[in-house]
Design a protein around this motif. Structure first.
Motif, PDB file in Angstrom:
ATOM      1  N   VAL A  55       0.855  -1.180   0.000  1.00 36.51           N
ATOM      2  CA  VAL A  55       0.000   0.000   0.000  1.00 36.51           C
ATOM      3  C   VAL A  55       0.892   1.230   0.000  1.00 36.51           C
TER       4      VAL A  55
ATOM      5  N   VAL B   8      -8.276   1.959  -0.120  1.00 35.42           N
ATOM      6  CA  VAL B   8      -8.354   0.738  -0.930  1.00 35.42           C
ATOM      7  C   VAL B   8      -8.893   1.067  -2.316  1.00 35.42           C
TER       8      VAL B   8
ATOM      9  N   LEU C 218      -6.220   2.754  -4.246  1.00 38.00           N
ATOM     10  CA  LEU C 218      -5.165   1.785  -4.561  1.00 38.00           C
ATOM     11  C   LEU C 218      -5.533   0.999  -5.808  1.00 38.00           C
TER      12      LEU C 218
END
Length: 410
Positions: A3, A30, A33
């Motif tokens: 990450v 998330v 990402l």
């Protein structure tokens, strides 16, 4: 899965903490990402991560503090009512913000009311979210990507899909959030969610009051709407976000006149240049700006500015017959008297300019020149000539200024 933005020391500490307590990275970090975007705090430009823990959030923070180098945890603010902790870390010369939450589930006792929140599991926490693209989690122990609501497919389709059939009835402010995401990410509202928005808005406006009966908007919803609009105006490309929301019919959540308004963009652009709060300029387009300000619980300073502008509107309206009637045009002194009345403010004059409350020329002349004109003699000079301090001195200074203003062209 690596990450971006997580220092190695934090990644190792989270992995160790997750062996004793299930921890997942959730939400925007998330989503971004998977979109190959960096997720930073918009104000400080540093990594901003949302973590959900099965069990106590504060227990996870204490465990992290013990696992991290001494002094890495700079600040931790617990919000017990919501089971969350805001954390600021400093690792390897880098600041990282964490929002650590106890996994929870929620129910809405009445449409628009604040939800009732109880502890739950990670699955419950994902199920309570607004859009499927924000209901994806990365389990930090196993590295598994959890997507129980099909958010990855919606990311690929570049669609915003509400998680539940009654998401907007429970919380209409989610539509404002959707416009924020649509403007920022370039996504469109999924067809079923668009229909849900149409149905919810068709039942709007609910009567505003402080009770909890169905079909009425509680005060808590006004506060949430204000917060979402503030985020839209401060953090997003607001011209695009407001245009999207208006296209969806969502400005009705504020006021039907604002929804029908085609001049809000110019008004807000002028407000930005003049230093007037964008929220004030937006609310000024309502049928009853003060009532809307009250519903949204605007800060006192913004509410006061709107009240000053409303009073100024009345004074300027009284000048309009004189501007073209038998009495001839209003004089510079008349304009200054209206614009400088006790209880007013220069900011209210700016708002009058921005909103087209009165002819622009005299307002601009006042702003740029007339308000700076003083009496040709100071109080000290008049006292030196024999006048005594007191009301008569003030009256003479005003008379002298009026004479100077009489030389100005309206």
């Amino acid at each position: 899965m690596d990450v971006p933005g997580i220092p190695q020391a934090l990644a190792q500490a989270l992995a160790q903490a997750a062996s004793a307590q299930r921890v997942a990275l959730v939400g925007g970090a998330v989503r971004d990402l998977l979109l190959h975007r960096v997720h930073n705090d918009p104000w400080r430009g540093v990594p901003d991560l949302d973590l959900v823990a099965d069990g106590s959030a504060i227990a996870l923070v204490r465990r992290l503090e013990a696992l991290l180098p001494p002094g890495a945890l700079r600040a931790a603010q617990e919000h017990g009512a919501y089971g969350t902790v805001e954390v600021e870390l400093r690792l390897d010369g880098q600041t990282v913000l964490l929002d650590v939450a106890t996994a929870r589930r929620e129910t809405y006792p009445q449409p628009g009311e604040n939800p009732r929140v109880v502890p739950g599991l990670l699955a419950d926490d994902l199920a309570r979210r607004d859009f499927s693209i924000n209901a994806i989690a990365l389990d930090l122990a196993s590295g598994e990507l959890l997507d129980p609501h099909g958010g990855q497919a919606d990311l690929q389709r570049r669609e915003l899909r509400l998680l539940h059939p009654h998401s907007l009835r429970d919380d209409p402010s989610r539509l404002v959030r959707g416009a924020r995401y649509a403007a920022r990410l370039g996504f469109r509202l999924e067809a079923g969610s668009h229909e849900q928005a149409r149905r919810t808005l068709a039942a709007w406006p609910w009567a505003w009051h402080s009770g909890e009966r169905p079909g009425q908007a509680p005060a808590a919803l006004g506060t949430r709407l204000r917060m979402e609009f503030e985020l839209l105006l401060l953090r997003e490309p607001w011209p695009a976000a407001l245009a999207i929301l208006q296209d969806w019919g969502g400005l009705t959540l504020l006021d039907a006149r604002i929804q029908a308004d085609r001049h809000w963009r110019r008004r807000l652009q002028w407000a930005g240049r003049a230093g007037v709060p964008l929220m004030v300029a937006l609310v000024a387009g309502a049928a009853d700006p003060l009532a809307l300000a009250e519903r949204l619980q605007l800060p006192h300073r913004q509410h006061r500015l709107l009240a000053q502008w409303q009073e100024l509107r009345q004074r300027l309206a009284a000048l309009q017959p004189a501007a073209g009637g038998r009495g001839g045009p209003a004089s510079v002194a008349d304009w200054c008297s209206a614009l400088e009345a006790p209880g007013g403010s220069p900011e209210a004059v700016l708002l009058a300019l921005i909103t087209g409350t009165a002819p622009r020329r005299p307002l601009l002349r006042w702003w740029l020149r007339w308000r700076h004109l003083k009496a040709p003699h100071t109080s000290a000079e008049l006292i030196a000539r024999g006048m005594r301090p007191g009301p008569a001195l003030g009256a003479e200074l005003r008379r002298l200024r009026q004479e100077r203003l009489a030389l100005e062209r309206p």
